[in-house]
Design a protein around this motif. Structure first.
Motif, PDB file in Angstrom:
ATOM      1  N   ASP A 308     -23.997  24.751   1.789  1.00  0.00           N
ATOM      2  CA  ASP A 308     -23.326  24.744   0.482  1.00  0.00           C
ATOM      3  C   ASP A 308     -23.485  26.097  -0.221  1.00  0.00           C
ATOM      4  O   ASP A 308     -22.547  26.582  -0.859  1.00  0.00           O
ATOM      5  CB  ASP A 308     -23.901  23.632  -0.404  1.00  0.00           C
ATOM      6  N   LYS A 309     -24.663  26.714  -0.094  1.00  0.00           N
ATOM      7  CA  LYS A 309     -24.880  28.023  -0.713  1.00  0.00           C
ATOM      8  C   LYS A 309     -24.044  29.096  -0.016  1.00  0.00           C
ATOM      9  O   LYS A 309     -23.427  29.937  -0.663  1.00  0.00           O
ATOM     10  CB  LYS A 309     -26.370  28.392  -0.653  1.00  0.00           C
ATOM     11  N   SER A 468     -19.184  11.377  -5.194  1.00  0.00           N
ATOM     12  CA  SER A 468     -19.484  12.071  -6.445  1.00  0.00           C
ATOM     13  C   SER A 468     -18.816  13.436  -6.460  1.00  0.00           C
ATOM     14  O   SER A 468     -18.464  13.982  -5.423  1.00  0.00           O
ATOM     15  CB  SER A 468     -20.994  12.219  -6.603  1.00  0.00           C
ATOM     16  N   ILE A 469     -18.651  13.994  -7.669  1.00  0.00           N
ATOM     17  CA  ILE A 469     -17.930  15.252  -7.848  1.00  0.00           C
ATOM     18  C   ILE A 469     -18.895  16.318  -8.346  1.00  0.00           C
ATOM     19  O   ILE A 469     -19.657  16.083  -9.283  1.00  0.00           O
ATOM     20  CB  ILE A 469     -16.778  15.061  -8.850  1.00  0.00           C
ATOM     21  N   TYR A 478     -15.256  23.827  -4.962  1.00  0.00           N
ATOM     22  CA  TYR A 478     -15.307  22.419  -4.577  1.00  0.00           C
ATOM     23  C   TYR A 478     -13.891  21.832  -4.528  1.00  0.00           C
ATOM     24  O   TYR A 478     -13.544  21.070  -3.630  1.00  0.00           O
ATOM     25  CB  TYR A 478     -16.175  21.671  -5.589  1.00  0.00           C
ATOM     26  N   PHE A 479     -13.045  22.226  -5.529  1.00  0.00           N
ATOM     27  CA  PHE A 479     -11.667  21.739  -5.569  1.00  0.00           C
ATOM     28  C   PHE A 479     -10.870  22.292  -4.378  1.00  0.00           C
ATOM     29  O   PHE A 479     -10.078  21.592  -3.767  1.00  0.00           O
ATOM     30  CB  PHE A 479     -11.016  22.158  -6.891  1.00  0.00           C
ATOM     31  N   ARG A 480     -11.095  23.567  -4.069  1.00  0.00           N
ATOM     32  CA  ARG A 480     -10.410  24.153  -2.906  1.00  0.00           C
ATOM     33  C   ARG A 480     -10.815  23.428  -1.613  1.00  0.00           C
ATOM     34  O   ARG A 480     -10.014  23.264  -0.687  1.00  0.00           O
ATOM     35  CB  ARG A 480     -10.745  25.638  -2.783  1.00  0.00           C
ATOM     36  N   ALA A 481     -12.091  22.998  -1.557  1.00  0.00           N
ATOM     37  CA  ALA A 481     -12.545  22.240  -0.381  1.00  0.00           C
ATOM     38  C   ALA A 481     -11.798  20.919  -0.256  1.00  0.00           C
ATOM     39  O   ALA A 481     -11.484  20.458   0.844  1.00  0.00           O
ATOM     40  CB  ALA A 481     -14.048  21.996  -0.468  1.00  0.00           C
ATOM     41  N   GLN A 511     -12.894  18.660 -15.514  1.00  0.00           N
ATOM     42  CA  GLN A 511     -13.017  18.929 -14.077  1.00  0.00           C
ATOM     43  C   GLN A 511     -12.939  17.628 -13.274  1.00  0.00           C
ATOM     44  O   GLN A 511     -12.277  17.558 -12.231  1.00  0.00           O
ATOM     45  CB  GLN A 511     -14.339  19.652 -13.795  1.00  0.00           C
ATOM     46  N   ILE A 512     -13.607  16.596 -13.761  1.00  0.00           N
ATOM     47  CA  ILE A 512     -13.591  15.296 -13.067  1.00  0.00           C
ATOM     48  C   ILE A 512     -12.175  14.739 -13.036  1.00  0.00           C
ATOM     49  O   ILE A 512     -11.700  14.245 -12.005  1.00  0.00           O
ATOM     50  CB  ILE A 512     -14.557  14.305 -13.753  1.00  0.00           C
ATOM     51  N   VAL A 513     -11.458  14.831 -14.177  1.00  0.00           N
ATOM     52  CA  VAL A 513     -10.083  14.309 -14.244  1.00  0.00           C
ATOM     53  C   VAL A 513      -9.180  15.069 -13.268  1.00  0.00           C
ATOM     54  O   VAL A 513      -8.403  14.463 -12.518  1.00  0.00           O
ATOM     55  CB  VAL A 513      -9.540  14.400 -15.679  1.00  0.00           C
TER      56      VAL A 513
END
Length: 599
Positions: A308-309, A468-469, A478-481, A511-513
């Protein structure tokens, strides 16, 4: 003549007694010899060889028909299996010794055995079982062996911390410190208290404890490294102006000299976090070192954290390799944990069954010869497997629901309703049919296994869709993933001007929405739209953000759009952040969804 016969009988009796005593002494010498060899290898930390001699002790004990030796042998076998990390088998042998110590009324050794069982139950996440065994441990120790009592309080503290009962955890750790006579143990318990304060974000109190620990003259090198690393990490979390880099580096240096490889994984991770905003090159350097060390030691959780890092710090072209590896590892980790839990459950089940059958054999030996004992073993094991799978997977769903409680009320209601419906519609009948087949001998094992596999895949799908987000500064990556996960040869997803709206600067709720709305759209695209191309375009005008989804799929039949729960959920979510959403549907020509909200 009578006197002569009596004298002869007396001589024979004396010879027989002497021979019996000699044989008994020889047997004791043989057992003691194995015991000494076991201890010799144990002191050298050659646990595999020590285990071999513990097993030989058991063979001698059974030959001698000596219950005390047998109990001791079972306990020693369990001890070395635990040290070799074969905890499920250790659990079995601790139970064997527990039964014999209870029969012999050896309360001190029984207390020690119960303590070891409580530790194993805790390691497998059975905290209620562990607490019950710990309470029994305190009862049987009854004030004797204060270091074992302190360790038992520490176990209760660990269980409380893992269940987020932080006040209880601190109370148990303080009780352990109060009663312990072992300086090393006391330092460990103080370290545990500091970590609880860290979880409570009471950083000043945690820092004081760690600084006091560093003043201890008898602190071991590995303990010192752990304290230094923890202290520096908490100072970093507390935004301290002190230069704590030297503490991180000193901790890593000690761990390198001590060959403390698992400790080095933590050190490299903290150093990567330290340099994250100061020097991206150094941060990536330590993230890769963490990745390499975790891979070498096969530490899956550390490896996932390292990946992740690295993914955040690497270029997208290089990061994709690590990202694919993380997907594989997360699935593997779940499978390994499921198998581990199943194996442990099977050991416990088999032990309980063994004890039941022994009791049955003693009471009904004349009437029942246990002819059909193993007839349904294979099906029973499959049933256990199914129960464990379902329990684990239902736990995952439960955990997701708990996480949803922290989010907006309307989204929580919709998500729980959707999960419940899918569990009922997609899994209910399949689970019932699988159990029916297990109980019916006409069905083949292969067919039952296929049904269980199907249930696993269905439940895994439900779990993945409600994960979970990760919010905050890393949200854009994270969104690109998420987008990359749905991008495939069958359907290409194009991003246009995503960087212009700076997703990572949005607040957590928005961000969650954003994540949930596009996840719903991508799921719909994959299941229903038959699209081959999706365009996600973004635009920022003054303080308003516009995000638009367009695909070339089949769209929805006229007026059918309002019946789709997933799309209704989108509207609810957008309204929760005072945004607007608009659906433009053209049957057989695709779908366009546009939503706007304030930054």
């Amino acid at each position: 003549m009578k006197i002569k016969n009596l004298f002869l009988f007396f001589v024979i009796l004396c010879i027989h007694t002497a021979v019996f005593s000699f044989q008994k002494e020889i047997a004791k010498v043989s057992f003691d010899s194995m015991f000494k060899k076991m201890n010799y290898y144990a002191k050298k930390q050659e646990n595999t060889t020590a285990l071999i001699y513990a097993r030989k002790m058991l063979i001698e004990a059974l030959k001698n028909n000596n219950e005390g030796q047998e109990a001791e042998s079972y306990y020693n076998i369990a001890q070395f299996q635990r040290k070799l990390n074969v905890k499920d088998s250790a659990f079995y042998y601790y139970n064997k010794s527990k039964k014999l110590f209870l029969q012999r009324k050896d309360s001190l050794q029984l207390g020690k055995t119960l303590f070891q069982l409580s530790i194993i139950e805790s390691d497998f996440g059975s905290y209620a079982e562990s607490d019950s065994l710990a309470v029994l441990t305190l009862k049987y120790l009854n004030g004797r062996n204060v270091n074992y009592i302190a360790a038992t309080y520490n176990c209760l503290g660990i269980n409380s911390k893992k269940q987020f009962l932080y006040d209880d955890a601190i109370s148990y750790y303080e009780a352990a410190i109060k009663i312990s006579k072992n300086k090393t143990g006391i330092n460990i318990y103080k370290n545990n208290i500091a970590n609880v304060y860290k979880e409570l974000k009471n950083y000043p109190k945690a820092i004081l404890i760690f600084e006091d620990l560093l003043k201890e003259t008898e602190i071991y090198k590995r303990t010192k490294a752990r304290v230094l690393d923890n202290l520096a990490h908490i100072k970093m979390l507390n935004n301290s102006k002190e230069n704590f880099l030297q503490d991180f580096l000193q901790a890593a240096s000690i761990r390198e000299k001590e060959n403390d490889y698992f400790g080095l994984i933590a050190s490299y991770g903290n150093l990567s976090d330290y340099f994250k905003e100061k020097d991206k090159v150094k941060s990536l350097f330590y993230a890769i070192k963490m990745y390499e060390m975790a891979k070498k030691e096969m530490a899956l959780n550390g490896l996932l954290e390292a990946i992740d890092k690295v993914v955040i710090l690497q270029t997208p072209q290089k990061a994709i390799k690590y990202y694919k590896e993380s997907i594989f590892l997360r699935d593997s980790l779940q499978i390994v944990e499921t198998k581990r839990q199943y194996k442990f459950a099977k050991i416990k089940y088999n032990y309980e069954e063994e004890e039941k059958q022994k009791l049955k054999f003693k009471t009904l030996a004349a009437e029942s010869k246990l002819i059909a004992l193993e007839e349904n073993n294979q099906k029973k094991n499959l049933l256990i497997l199914g129960i464990v799978f379902i329990a684990v997977l239902l736990f995952i769903v439960y955990r997701r629901k708990q996480q949803h409680k922290k989010r907006i009320l309307q989204e929580k209601y919709n998500t729980e309703t959707r999960i419940a419906k899918r569990l009922h519609d997609e899994l209910g009948n399949d689970i019932y049919n699988a159990i029916t087949k297990v109980l019916n001998p006409k069905f083949k094992i292969e067919e039952i296994v296929n049904d269980l596999d199907k249930i696993y895949l269905q439940t895994r799908s439900i779990s993945h869709e409600n994960d979970s987000i990760e919010t905050g500064e890393n949200f854009e990556a994270y969104f690109r993933a998420l987008v990359a996960n749905y991008n495939s040869d069958e359907c290409k997803i194009m991003l246009k001007d995503l960087a212009s709206i700076n997703l990572s600067k949005l607040n957590k709720e928005k961000q969650i929405v954003v994540y949930r709305v596009f996840n719903e759209l991508f799921v719909n695209m994959k299941k229903h739209s038959k699209a081959s191309l999706v365009v996600l375009s973004c635009k920022k005008t003054n303080n308003t953000i516009e995000m638009k989804y367009i695909d070339n799929g089949v769209g929805f039949k006229e007026n059918a759009i309002i019946l789709k729960n997933g799309l209704q959920n989108m509207e609810t979510r957008i309204k929760s952040i005072n945004g607007t959403i608009n659906f433009e549907n053209k049957s057989d020509k695709g779908l366009q969804v546009t939503f706007n909200f304030k930054k």
